[in-house]
Design a protein around this motif. Structure first.
Motif, PDB file in Angstrom:
ATOM      1  N   LEU A  11       0.908  -1.077  -0.114  1.00 16.43           N
ATOM      2  CA  LEU A  11       0.140  -0.139   0.038  1.00 16.43           C
ATOM      3  C   LEU A  11       0.810   1.206   0.011  1.00 16.43           C
ATOM      4  N   TRP A  12       0.426   2.370  -0.751  1.00 13.04           N
ATOM      5  CA  TRP A  12       0.882   3.678  -0.581  1.00 13.04           C
ATOM      6  C   TRP A  12       0.115   4.533   0.029  1.00 13.04           C
ATOM      7  N   ALA A  13       0.210   4.944   1.145  1.00 20.90           N
ATOM      8  CA  ALA A  13      -1.128   5.751   1.734  1.00 20.90           C
ATOM      9  C   ALA A  13      -0.677   7.004   2.102  1.00 20.90           C
ATOM     10  N   PRO A  14      -1.152   8.125   1.260  1.00 19.88           N
ATOM     11  CA  PRO A  14      -0.469   9.532   1.488  1.00 19.88           C
ATOM     12  C   PRO A  14      -1.143  10.403   2.380  1.00 19.88           C
ATOM     13  N   ALA A  15      -2.569  10.179   2.519  1.00 21.44           N
ATOM     14  CA  ALA A  15      -3.391  11.257   3.055  1.00 21.44           C
ATOM     15  C   ALA A  15      -4.075  10.773   4.663  1.00 21.44           C
ATOM     16  N   HIS A  16      -4.124   9.240   4.591  1.00 21.66           N
ATOM     17  CA  HIS A  16      -4.944   8.790   5.991  1.00 21.66           C
ATOM     18  C   HIS A  16      -4.190   7.420   6.099  1.00 21.66           C
ATOM     19  N   VAL A  17      -4.513   6.814   7.379  1.00 21.45           N
ATOM     20  CA  VAL A  17      -4.319   5.305   7.619  1.00 21.45           C
ATOM     21  C   VAL A  17      -5.237   4.427   6.776  1.00 21.45           C
ATOM     22  N   PRO A  18      -4.572   3.516   6.119  1.00 23.24           N
ATOM     23  CA  PRO A  18      -5.400   2.630   5.165  1.00 23.24           C
ATOM     24  C   PRO A  18      -6.236   1.717   6.296  1.00 23.24           C
ATOM     25  N   GLY A  19      -7.346   1.187   5.639  1.00 18.81           N
ATOM     26  CA  GLY A  19      -8.308   0.297   6.530  1.00 18.81           C
ATOM     27  C   GLY A  19      -7.635  -0.738   6.998  1.00 18.81           C
ATOM     28  N   LEU A  20      -6.710  -1.441   6.453  1.00 15.01           N
ATOM     29  CA  LEU A  20      -6.370  -2.658   6.924  1.00 15.01           C
ATOM     30  C   LEU A  20      -5.414  -2.498   8.259  1.00 15.01           C
ATOM     31  N   LEU A  21      -5.188  -0.945   8.458  1.00 15.03           N
ATOM     32  CA  LEU A  21      -4.333  -0.548   9.811  1.00 15.03           C
ATOM     33  C   LEU A  21      -5.340   0.354  10.736  1.00 15.03           C
ATOM     34  N   GLN A  22      -6.515   0.279  10.601  1.00 12.30           N
ATOM     35  CA  GLN A  22      -7.218   1.313  11.252  1.00 12.30           C
ATOM     36  C   GLN A  22      -7.952   0.732  12.354  1.00 12.30           C
ATOM     37  N   ILE A  23      -8.225   1.574  13.452  1.00 16.13           N
ATOM     38  CA  ILE A  23      -8.899   1.117  14.731  1.00 16.13           C
ATOM     39  C   ILE A  23     -10.300   1.538  14.362  1.00 16.13           C
ATOM     40  N   PRO A  24     -11.430   0.829  15.099  1.00 20.12           N
ATOM     41  CA  PRO A  24     -12.863   0.741  14.767  1.00 20.12           C
ATOM     42  C   PRO A  24     -13.336   2.248  14.980  1.00 20.12           C
ATOM     43  N   ALA A  25     -12.744   3.056  15.721  1.00 23.13           N
ATOM     44  CA  ALA A  25     -13.263   4.590  15.915  1.00 23.13           C
ATOM     45  C   ALA A  25     -12.698   5.332  14.792  1.00 23.13           C
ATOM     46  N   TYR A  26     -11.755   5.194  14.201  1.00 21.13           N
ATOM     47  CA  TYR A  26     -10.949   5.971  13.241  1.00 21.13           C
ATOM     48  C   TYR A  26     -11.752   5.613  11.991  1.00 21.13           C
ATOM     49  N   THR A  27     -12.164   4.317  11.560  1.00 20.18           N
ATOM     50  CA  THR A  27     -12.847   3.779  10.516  1.00 20.18           C
ATOM     51  C   THR A  27     -14.209   4.603  10.534  1.00 20.18           C
ATOM     52  N   ALA A  28     -15.035   4.536  11.720  1.00 16.83           N
ATOM     53  CA  ALA A  28     -16.188   5.132  11.930  1.00 16.83           C
ATOM     54  C   ALA A  28     -16.291   6.571  11.552  1.00 16.83           C
ATOM     55  N   ALA A  29     -15.080   7.309  12.017  1.00 16.57           N
ATOM     56  CA  ALA A  29     -15.128   8.670  11.989  1.00 16.57           C
ATOM     57  C   ALA A  29     -14.773   9.187  10.316  1.00 16.57           C
ATOM     58  N   LEU A  30     -14.017   8.262   9.769  1.00 17.89           N
ATOM     59  CA  LEU A  30     -13.617   8.620   8.406  1.00 17.89           C
ATOM     60  C   LEU A  30     -14.922   8.341   7.463  1.00 17.89           C
TER      61      LEU A  30
END
Length: 289
Positions: free
Chosen positions: A118-137
């Protein structure tokens, strides 16, 4: 009665499609037009079958195998594979409401990948996200979505993470340090996400590199989020998924894949292998908002 939505092709479907094409070319030595004439369909139907862009039609596959002269155990093997290929992917029934058509297409590839880069330039990619981060995004990107859809989106990302771990697939992420700075979900969520990334640094099947903010020009500068997927099947080539605003491109074109792979390699050579994220995080003042 409305037609049930067609499931996006699973890896089993893609492999079957490649095998049917190989039998037509190598064993029957027929062109798509000749094969279509023998079974009474349009030649585009043959192409759709071989590109896995149409639903599995068992009667049609039996007709093709007859036309190709496939008999005995080889025929039965392909018919068994067709039955497996007709099963929808794990994501199809439950998560379709929160998946775009391209998302459904590349999730099938990710779900069978042995290596995910993965190249992730702007935010943490899904496979490394915590649930609260996923929900907010998800709420930020889909402000009109009902709360139930946010819950599904979080569950979907969790399922992806769990399945990746269960398969033992290797995850190699090159993260721009800029992706650590946006306040997604508030300062507390950002801090918790940073802590999760710190923990990921010690995981054996996870490689995490950081491109520092002060890094000069590199091949992925200005590039969109990109995923390079190496499939756990010798019959399916590597794929690259480009996530541009309003458009997702999925390709297995050899030249395109090679170009992105080289860009990832060169950028990886300039990125750091951190033992801690501390040098790349926002200042203490920024951390506390």
């Amino acid at each position: 009665m409305a037609q049930k939505p067609r499931a996006s092709p699973t890896m089993a479907h893609r492999v079957l499609a490649r095998r049917l094409q190989r039998v037509r070319v190598e064993q029957a030595r027929l062109s798509p037009e000749q094969a279509a004439h023998l079974v009474g369909v349009n030649h585009m139907t043959i192409r759709r079958i071989e590109n896995a862009t149409t639903s599995i039609n068992h009667a049609q596959i039996e007709q093709l195998l007859d036309a190709y002269g496939v008999r005995g155990a080889a025929r039965q093997t392909l018919l068994d594979q067709a039955r497996e290929a007709a099963e929808p992917g794990w994501w199809h029934e439950r998560y379709r409401p929160v998946m775009s058509a391209p998302y459904q297409q590349w999730i099938a590839l990710e779900s069978a990948a042995a290596v995910i880069r993965l190249w992730a330039p702007a935010h943490v990619p899904g496979l490394l996200q915590i649930p609260a981060y996923t929900a907010a995004l998800h709420r930020a990107l889909h402000p009109d979505a009902p709360p139930a859809h946010t819950d599904l989106a979080v569950e979907l990302v969790h399922q992806r993470q769990q399945r990746q771990r269960e398969r033992g697939a290797r995850l190699w992420t090159i993260l721009s340090a800029a992706a650590l700075h946006p306040v997604i979900g508030g300062p507390a969520v950002r801090r918790a996400q940073h802590q999760a990334l710190e923990a990921a640094l010690t995981q054996s099947r996870t490689a995490l590199q950081i491109v520092p903010l002060g890094t000069g020009v590199h091949p992925l500068l200005g590039a969109p989020p990109v995923r390079h997927l190496r499939l756990d099947s010798a019959e399916i080539p590597d794929h690259v998924v480009e996530h541009r605003p309003g458009a997702t491109t999925i390709t297995d074109d050899e030249d395109t894949v090679a170009r992105w792979r080289l860009a990832l390699d060169i950028t990886a050579a300039t990125a750091t292998w951190p033992t801690t994220l501390a040098p790349h995080l926002p200042t203490e003042e920024e951390q506390h908002g």
